[in-house]
Design a protein around this motif. Sequence first.
Motif, PDB file in Angstrom:
ATOM      1  N   ASN A 107       0.811  -1.223   0.000  1.00  0.00           N
ATOM      2  CA  ASN A 107       0.000   0.000   0.000  1.00  0.00           C
ATOM      3  C   ASN A 107       0.844   1.273   0.000  1.00  0.00           C
ATOM      4  N   ASN A 118      -1.558  -4.517  -4.432  1.00  0.00           N
ATOM      5  CA  ASN A 118      -2.117  -4.432  -3.077  1.00  0.00           C
ATOM      6  C   ASN A 118      -3.639  -4.555  -3.077  1.00  0.00           C
ATOM      7  N   TRP A 119      -4.118  -5.401  -2.192  1.00  0.00           N
ATOM      8  CA  TRP A 119      -5.550  -5.510  -1.905  1.00  0.00           C
ATOM      9  C   TRP A 119      -5.685  -5.549  -0.395  1.00  0.00           C
ATOM     10  N   GLY A 139      -7.963  -4.710   3.319  1.00  0.00           N
ATOM     11  CA  GLY A 139      -9.277  -4.552   3.916  1.00  0.00           C
ATOM     12  C   GLY A 139      -9.512  -3.102   4.308  1.00  0.00           C
ATOM     13  N   LYS A 173      -5.939   0.464  -0.352  1.00  0.00           N
ATOM     14  CA  LYS A 173      -6.055   0.320  -1.800  1.00  0.00           C
ATOM     15  C   LYS A 173      -6.396  -1.111  -2.196  1.00  0.00           C
ATOM     16  N   LYS A 174      -7.293  -1.210  -3.169  1.00  0.00           N
ATOM     17  CA  LYS A 174      -7.717  -2.514  -3.681  1.00  0.00           C
ATOM     18  C   LYS A 174      -7.399  -2.598  -5.178  1.00  0.00           C
ATOM     19  N   ASP A 191      -5.953  -7.926  -8.336  1.00  0.00           N
ATOM     20  CA  ASP A 191      -6.947  -8.657  -9.129  1.00  0.00           C
ATOM     21  C   ASP A 191      -6.511 -10.114  -9.179  1.00  0.00           C
ATOM     22  N   SER A 194       0.719 -11.679  -1.745  1.00  0.00           N
ATOM     23  CA  SER A 194      -0.299 -10.644  -1.545  1.00  0.00           C
ATOM     24  C   SER A 194       0.037  -9.892  -0.270  1.00  0.00           C
ATOM     25  N   HIS A 222      -6.536  -9.831   2.545  1.00  0.00           N
ATOM     26  CA  HIS A 222      -6.892 -10.394   1.246  1.00  0.00           C
ATOM     27  C   HIS A 222      -7.149 -11.894   1.360  1.00  0.00           C
ATOM     28  N   GLU A 271     -10.549 -12.411   3.130  1.00  0.00           N
ATOM     29  CA  GLU A 271     -11.740 -11.918   2.454  1.00  0.00           C
ATOM     30  C   GLU A 271     -11.915 -12.418   1.024  1.00  0.00           C
ATOM     31  N   LYS A 272     -10.813 -12.818   0.374  1.00  0.00           N
ATOM     32  CA  LYS A 272     -10.917 -13.193  -1.036  1.00  0.00           C
ATOM     33  C   LYS A 272     -10.247 -14.521  -1.381  1.00  0.00           C
TER      34      LYS A 272
END
Length: 404
Positions: free
Chosen positions: A226, A281-282, A284, A288-289, A292, A310, A315, A318-319
């Motif tokens: 980030n 960067n992804w 919570g 920044k998200k 992909d 990651s 991330h 949550e993903k």
Amino acid sequence: MRWLLFIAFYLLIDIYAYQALRSLNRSWWVGGIYFVISLVVIGNFIYQWQSSGGGFFSAIGFAFGIVLAFLLAKLVIVLFMFGEDIVRFFIGIFHAVSDSGYKAPGRRKFVSQIALGLATIPFVSVLYGMFKGKYDFRVLNYTLYFEDLPSAFDGYRIGQISDVHSGSFDNHEKVAYGVDLLNKQGTDVVFFTGDLVNNKATEMEDWKSLFSTVKAKDGVYSILGNHDYGDYVNWNSAEEKENNLDRLKATHAEMGWDLLLNEHRYVEKNGEKIAIVGVENWGGGHFKKAGDLDLAGKNVAADDFKILLSHDPSHWQEKVKQNDKFYHLTLSGHTHGMQFGIEIPGFLKWSPAKYRYKNWAGIYKENNKYINVNRGFGYLAFPGRVGIWPEISVIELRKGSAPA
């Protein structure tokens, strides 16, 4: 307004904590020295903060660290003194209704002595963290077992560092020791999981020649964190910000690091392969998200063995865990373990970071999927580490079931 509130809070703690010292020595010059030191400490922090424009660099970091050392020490004193005041209050109430001649006792010196003695623990710990702990690099070794690991990669060794934050460094010799320690592990591959700088690409100018010496047989792969996007700087224009990011990406290449921007690579060995997938960067919450996962893993087969890079462990929660493709091992950083905590292997692992992140340091396993959250190589804001030391992770992959 925020400065007035901060100063008011600091002075309230300061005055209350002074009662412990006053019960031991009532000399005016002792009180004078006490409050002069307090004003210098808080005044220097405010000055450095205003001069830095709100950014965390060396001077503001040290000023903040000194404030933190004194504040934590005084909070310990306040807890003891407040506890004594509560006891004195209820004793006073009891005697007031039973004996009209009762006079409330003064503060007991031994309570003040205990409070002052215990206050030295956080004070010394913070100072140690600033002058020694921030470069007290530790190598943490893990062995992870996978039934479907390609046989050619049985015993494969991964090196991981994260969160360099080069804009905070102030000792080239100490940082060089950490880089050399990483190289001495002799891992097959090295992964860097984001936050190379605090804000600006120029922060790496004095360090990229050193970090270009990081080597591994199968290469060095990296991702962005980030802080790498320059989102925490007031740029003169969007173009200036974009140029900064381009410059940072070029720095990875100049160091010989393969920067993965929502893409993947394969590492092959004896006709078998594993996929290295790297997302931007992804994070919570408000972070920044840009990551992909679907794009990064496009054309990666479902039955490929996959390692995901990651930056933010949010991330994974949550993903990644819910993704249709099975990501065997995720490598993250970001939390720094909040650079403060207590770790006694096998007994205790605590940091305030646990109240923000479910996965904040070390190895976690859910549904046969692993994540390692590296505690970070560098530091940010507070220029030190207390109990959560800078980390080099070494992970050995083994084929089969873990020993019972």
